[in-house]
Design a protein around this motif. Structure first.
Motif, PDB file in Angstrom:
ATOM      1  N   TRP A  35      43.142  42.513  42.357  1.00  0.00           N
ATOM      2  CA  TRP A  35      42.670  41.261  42.924  1.00  0.00           C
ATOM      3  C   TRP A  35      41.828  40.991  41.429  1.00  0.00           C
ATOM      4  O   TRP A  35      40.922  41.680  40.954  1.00  0.00           O
ATOM      5  CB  TRP A  35      41.848  41.119  43.958  1.00  0.00           C
ATOM      6  CG  TRP A  35      41.292  40.037  44.268  1.00  0.00           C
ATOM      7  CD1 TRP A  35      40.009  39.448  43.981  1.00  0.00           C
ATOM      8  CD2 TRP A  35      41.979  39.007  44.881  1.00  0.00           C
ATOM      9  NE1 TRP A  35      39.701  38.271  44.782  1.00  0.00           N
ATOM     10  CE2 TRP A  35      40.881  37.989  45.100  1.00  0.00           C
ATOM     11  CE3 TRP A  35      43.114  38.702  45.603  1.00  0.00           C
ATOM     12  CZ2 TRP A  35      41.249  36.727  45.907  1.00  0.00           C
ATOM     13  CZ3 TRP A  35      43.431  37.408  45.886  1.00  0.00           C
ATOM     14  CH2 TRP A  35      42.397  36.611  46.112  1.00  0.00           C
ATOM     15  N   SER A  38      37.363  36.982  39.523  1.00  0.00           N
ATOM     16  CA  SER A  38      36.950  35.365  39.035  1.00  0.00           C
ATOM     17  C   SER A  38      37.731  34.223  39.403  1.00  0.00           C
ATOM     18  O   SER A  38      37.558  33.114  39.834  1.00  0.00           O
ATOM     19  CB  SER A  38      36.224  35.280  37.617  1.00  0.00           C
ATOM     20  OG  SER A  38      37.161  35.208  36.712  1.00  0.00           O
ATOM     21  N   HIS A  40      40.572  34.629  41.378  1.00  0.00           N
ATOM     22  CA  HIS A  40      40.979  35.002  42.691  1.00  0.00           C
ATOM     23  C   HIS A  40      42.394  34.619  42.852  1.00  0.00           C
ATOM     24  O   HIS A  40      42.974  33.750  43.548  1.00  0.00           O
ATOM     25  CB  HIS A  40      40.381  33.667  43.687  1.00  0.00           C
ATOM     26  CG  HIS A  40      38.745  33.818  43.722  1.00  0.00           C
ATOM     27  ND1 HIS A  40      37.870  33.185  44.684  1.00  0.00           N
ATOM     28  CD2 HIS A  40      37.955  34.946  43.139  1.00  0.00           C
ATOM     29  CE1 HIS A  40      36.802  33.677  44.546  1.00  0.00           C
ATOM     30  NE2 HIS A  40      36.632  34.621  43.543  1.00  0.00           N
ATOM     31  N   TYR A  41      43.345  35.737  42.136  1.00  0.00           N
ATOM     32  CA  TYR A  41      44.535  35.786  42.647  1.00  0.00           C
ATOM     33  C   TYR A  41      45.037  37.367  42.281  1.00  0.00           C
ATOM     34  O   TYR A  41      44.196  38.058  42.134  1.00  0.00           O
ATOM     35  CB  TYR A  41      45.317  35.159  41.515  1.00  0.00           C
ATOM     36  CG  TYR A  41      45.502  35.675  40.204  1.00  0.00           C
ATOM     37  CD1 TYR A  41      45.980  36.759  39.446  1.00  0.00           C
ATOM     38  CD2 TYR A  41      44.606  34.681  39.141  1.00  0.00           C
ATOM     39  CE1 TYR A  41      45.900  37.126  38.160  1.00  0.00           C
ATOM     40  CE2 TYR A  41      44.287  35.199  37.715  1.00  0.00           C
ATOM     41  CZ  TYR A  41      44.959  36.336  37.420  1.00  0.00           C
ATOM     42  OH  TYR A  41      45.076  36.767  36.231  1.00  0.00           O
ATOM     43  N   ASP A  56      49.028  33.621  44.719  1.00  0.00           N
ATOM     44  CA  ASP A  56      47.554  32.701  44.567  1.00  0.00           C
ATOM     45  C   ASP A  56      48.028  31.561  45.685  1.00  0.00           C
ATOM     46  O   ASP A  56      48.880  31.687  46.596  1.00  0.00           O
ATOM     47  CB  ASP A  56      47.348  32.292  43.230  1.00  0.00           C
ATOM     48  CG  ASP A  56      48.472  31.284  42.589  1.00  0.00           C
ATOM     49  OD1 ASP A  56      49.262  30.625  43.355  1.00  0.00           O
ATOM     50  OD2 ASP A  56      48.336  31.307  41.474  1.00  0.00           O
ATOM     51  N   GLY A 273      40.677  42.440  48.298  1.00  0.00           N
ATOM     52  CA  GLY A 273      40.630  41.168  47.348  1.00  0.00           C
ATOM     53  C   GLY A 273      40.131  40.287  48.437  1.00  0.00           C
ATOM     54  O   GLY A 273      39.292  40.527  49.394  1.00  0.00           O
ATOM     55  N   ALA A 275      37.703  36.411  48.727  1.00  0.00           N
ATOM     56  CA  ALA A 275      36.221  35.757  47.968  1.00  0.00           C
ATOM     57  C   ALA A 275      35.185  36.816  48.423  1.00  0.00           C
ATOM     58  O   ALA A 275      34.338  36.973  47.613  1.00  0.00           O
ATOM     59  CB  ALA A 275      36.007  34.509  48.420  1.00  0.00           C
ATOM     60  N   TRP A 277      36.045  40.163  49.213  1.00  0.00           N
ATOM     61  CA  TRP A 277      36.503  41.580  49.161  1.00  0.00           C
ATOM     62  C   TRP A 277      36.687  41.926  50.591  1.00  0.00           C
ATOM     63  O   TRP A 277      36.298  43.260  50.764  1.00  0.00           O
ATOM     64  CB  TRP A 277      35.511  42.453  48.455  1.00  0.00           C
ATOM     65  CG  TRP A 277      35.550  42.004  47.022  1.00  0.00           C
ATOM     66  CD1 TRP A 277      34.393  41.305  46.584  1.00  0.00           C
ATOM     67  CD2 TRP A 277      36.451  42.171  46.024  1.00  0.00           C
ATOM     68  NE1 TRP A 277      34.484  41.228  45.046  1.00  0.00           N
ATOM     69  CE2 TRP A 277      35.709  41.662  44.884  1.00  0.00           C
ATOM     70  CE3 TRP A 277      37.449  42.914  45.778  1.00  0.00           C
ATOM     71  CZ2 TRP A 277      36.546  41.519  43.584  1.00  0.00           C
ATOM     72  CZ3 TRP A 277      38.247  42.974  44.527  1.00  0.00           C
ATOM     73  CH2 TRP A 277      37.751  42.120  43.533  1.00  0.00           C
ATOM     74  N   ARG A 306      32.548  38.947  38.854  1.00  0.00           N
ATOM     75  CA  ARG A 306      33.241  37.785  39.621  1.00  0.00           C
ATOM     76  C   ARG A 306      32.342  36.836  39.391  1.00  0.00           C
ATOM     77  O   ARG A 306      32.700  35.536  39.539  1.00  0.00           O
ATOM     78  CB  ARG A 306      33.021  38.352  40.912  1.00  0.00           C
ATOM     79  CG  ARG A 306      33.235  37.310  42.070  1.00  0.00           C
ATOM     80  CD  ARG A 306      33.372  38.004  43.358  1.00  0.00           C
ATOM     81  NE  ARG A 306      33.454  36.932  44.344  1.00  0.00           N
ATOM     82  CZ  ARG A 306      32.619  36.337  45.202  1.00  0.00           C
ATOM     83  NH1 ARG A 306      31.364  36.773  44.818  1.00  0.00           N
ATOM     84  NH2 ARG A 306      32.903  35.475  45.874  1.00  0.00           N
ATOM     85  N   ASP A 499      40.666  32.287  54.861  1.00  0.00           N
ATOM     86  CA  ASP A 499      41.557  32.814  53.570  1.00  0.00           C
ATOM     87  C   ASP A 499      42.822  32.880  53.547  1.00  0.00           C
ATOM     88  O   ASP A 499      43.570  32.986  52.613  1.00  0.00           O
ATOM     89  CB  ASP A 499      41.222  34.556  53.504  1.00  0.00           C
ATOM     90  CG  ASP A 499      40.050  34.833  52.869  1.00  0.00           C
ATOM     91  OD1 ASP A 499      39.159  33.849  52.628  1.00  0.00           O
ATOM     92  OD2 ASP A 499      39.211  35.841  53.280  1.00  0.00           O
TER      93      ASP A 499
END
Length: 522
Positions: A35, A38, A40-41, A56, A273, A275, A277, A306, A499
């Motif tokens: 992951w 910063s 987020h993919y 993503d 992963g 936002a 974890w 992050r 999510d």
């Protein structure tokens, strides 16, 4: 599918009925999920297809072909991508600008077998396993082996590209070393062996070398379920999550098997992963799966990036901008029975989660700002007659409302929570279904006000908020979800909705971001 708890502690890590969501499929053999902290993919390898893919919000796309049959992936503290390449028998570093450097490819003048998986210590040292799967057809390039054994290696901190790695175990301990991970304290390193179906643990010396190797867990095989030890990671409490027959086997630091996370396909690797974890991503044969969990990963050096990456190098397309003349604010189901102590649904945990989210004060700030900008504020309340003759009892949710004697018009339970009462000029909509659209005047009000961007807040995230967002997207509206202006029964259900479903139908953001995007009051 139900997961298996063999110890009470397992339920503190994951709900036994946590959904296993297929977030990508149609691949050949997936591996190496990692992951980006910063942006987020998720990156992952598809070895037989010889490519690397990215998952993503927009879906899955190919980003590298050929990938030299890449397998394990991770980042270092500078967000350089570290790759185990089967086809080149190398550990490679790819910098953000695309520069490729071979960190290790030979030991004592002979090619490594095929680096498989790797992890990074806080001092920058890279540890990797070296079985010979990458010298087999399909998963690599068939060719003779130059080493006559399979080991575990260390690339020292600050090593120059191409510098010979250090062998950190005896040559003949392992048959096919595979998954590798540190404990949170980094005093222990775990290495599994696919062929031996076990996990070993080593003490990590101050010099980075491994000592006192011993069996941590054995017997990770089952004649009735496909799967063997492969990818492996530690969580923040030091529990070891290892792929195995039927899914992910979770061990306590003592070595006790706590439970098994069921996966529909044979799993190969995993990583956390999302936002916060709290999403476990699992690469399993032809697919990638995502599972909401209650615990995060062992802290790794790259995770510290992050916050600083977003704050110090913001990208223009990351800035949320909203035209106030097109916006409307919805405040949905923020009623006493739903989110207040003493309400009909208080036992669900909803009051606690509402407080954790700081939802009421956040929504109040949004409402006040919207009114100052001339943005319509629309209250949506769930209300019913005391005799329930205005409701169809076709679903457990509606039956539960009646059974709990909840949401009756004229009672305290149906009133808006303190601080979110309707103000002069606000719109009020009453409903008796989950969605704010069903059987109401919502769309007529939006058209009359000339609004096509909806900022949606309220309760419950995974029910009314999600249903309304889905329908709004279908109708062509732009849905904006400040996730800290929403709440539900607990953080797990909130995150599962935010999510997965929400990110496909709405712009997920925060209260502060929306306030900034709307600008100052005139």
């Amino acid at each position: 599918m139900a997961h298996v708890a063999l110890d009470a502690g397992f339920r503190r890590l994951i709900d036994e009925h946590a959904p296993v969501l297929q977030v990508g499929s149609g691949f050949t053999f997936t591996e190496g999920p990692i992951w980006h902290p910063s942006e987020h993919y998720l990156l992952f390898s598809d070895m037989p297809a010889d490519m690397r893919r990215r998952l993503d919000r927009a879906g899955v796309r190919e980003i590298e072909r050929p990938s030299n049959k890449s397998n394990g992936l991770t980042y270092d503290a500078d967000l350089n991508l570290l790759i185990c390449e089967h086809a080149t028998s190398s550990v490679v570093r790819v910098r953000p600008n695309g520069m490729r450097e071979v960190l290790a490819s030979h030991y004592q003048g002979r090619e490594l077998n095929s680096p498989n998986d790797l992890c990074v210590k806080s001092d920058g040292a890279i540890y990797f396993t070296d079985p010979w799967y990458g010298r087999m057809p399909v998963y690599g390039v068939e060719r003779p082996r130059q080493l006559g054994w399979q080991g575990v290696f260390r690339i020292r901190p600050g090593a120059q590209p191409g510098e010979e790695p250090q062998l950190v175990v005896d040559r003949y301990i392992f048959s096919q070393p595979n998954g590798i991970c540190f404990s949170p304290c980094e005093k222990f390193l775990y290495v599994n062996d696919t062929e031996q179906a076990n996990i070993r643990v080593f003490d990590v010396g101050s010099d980075g070398m491994l000592r006192n190797g011993r069996i941590f867990a054995s017997g990770l095989r089952d004649s009735l379920a496909p799967g063997l030890p492969d990818g492996m990671k530690c969580d923040t409490d030091g529990n070891v999550w290892c792929t195995g027959p039927g899914g992910i086997w979770v061990y306590a630091p003592s070595g006790k098997l706590m439970g098994k996370v069921a996966i529909p396909e044979m799993p190969a690797n995993l990583h956390w992963g999302g936002a916060d974890w709290r999403t476990l991503y699992v690469c399993a044969t032809t697919s990638v799966y995502a599972i909401p969990v209650k615990i995060g990963p062992r802290y790794e050096p790259f995770m510290a990036v992050r916050q600083t990456a977003r704050e110090t190098t913001p990208q223009q397309d990351e800035v949320l901008r909203l035209d106030p003349s097109r916006c409307a604010l919805i405040i949905q189901d923020m009623q006493n029975d739903v989110v207040m102590d003493g309400g009909a649904f208080a036992s669900s945990g909803s009051p606690d989660h509402c407080r954790q989210q700081n939802a009421i004060p956040n929504i109040a700030r949004l409402a006040a700002h919207c009114r100052s900008r001339g943005i319509p504020v629309i209250h949506v309340w769930f209300v019913r007659r005391a005799d329930a003759r205005d409701m169809t009892l076709n679903a457990p949710l509606f039956e539960g409302c009646v059974d709990a004697n909840a949401m009756i018009e004229g009672t305290w339970g149906a009133e808006p929570v303190p601080g979110l009462e309707a103000q002069p000029g606000d719109h009020i909509i009453r409903k008796a279904r989950m969605s704010a659209w069903e059987g109401t005047a919502l769309e007529r009000i939006l058209k009359a006000e000339g609004r096509d961007i909806i900022i949606e807040t309220g309760a419950w995230t995974n029910m009314s908020i999600e249903h309304t967002a889905r329908t709004g997207a279908d109708k062509g509206y732009i849905m904006v979800i400040p996730e800290d202006g929403c709440s539900t029964m607990n953080a797990d259900w909130h995150r599962a909705s935010i999510d997965y479903a929400m990110r496909n139908v709405a712009m997920v953001t925060s209260t502060d971001e929306v306030l900034r995007a709307l600008g100052s009051a005139i």
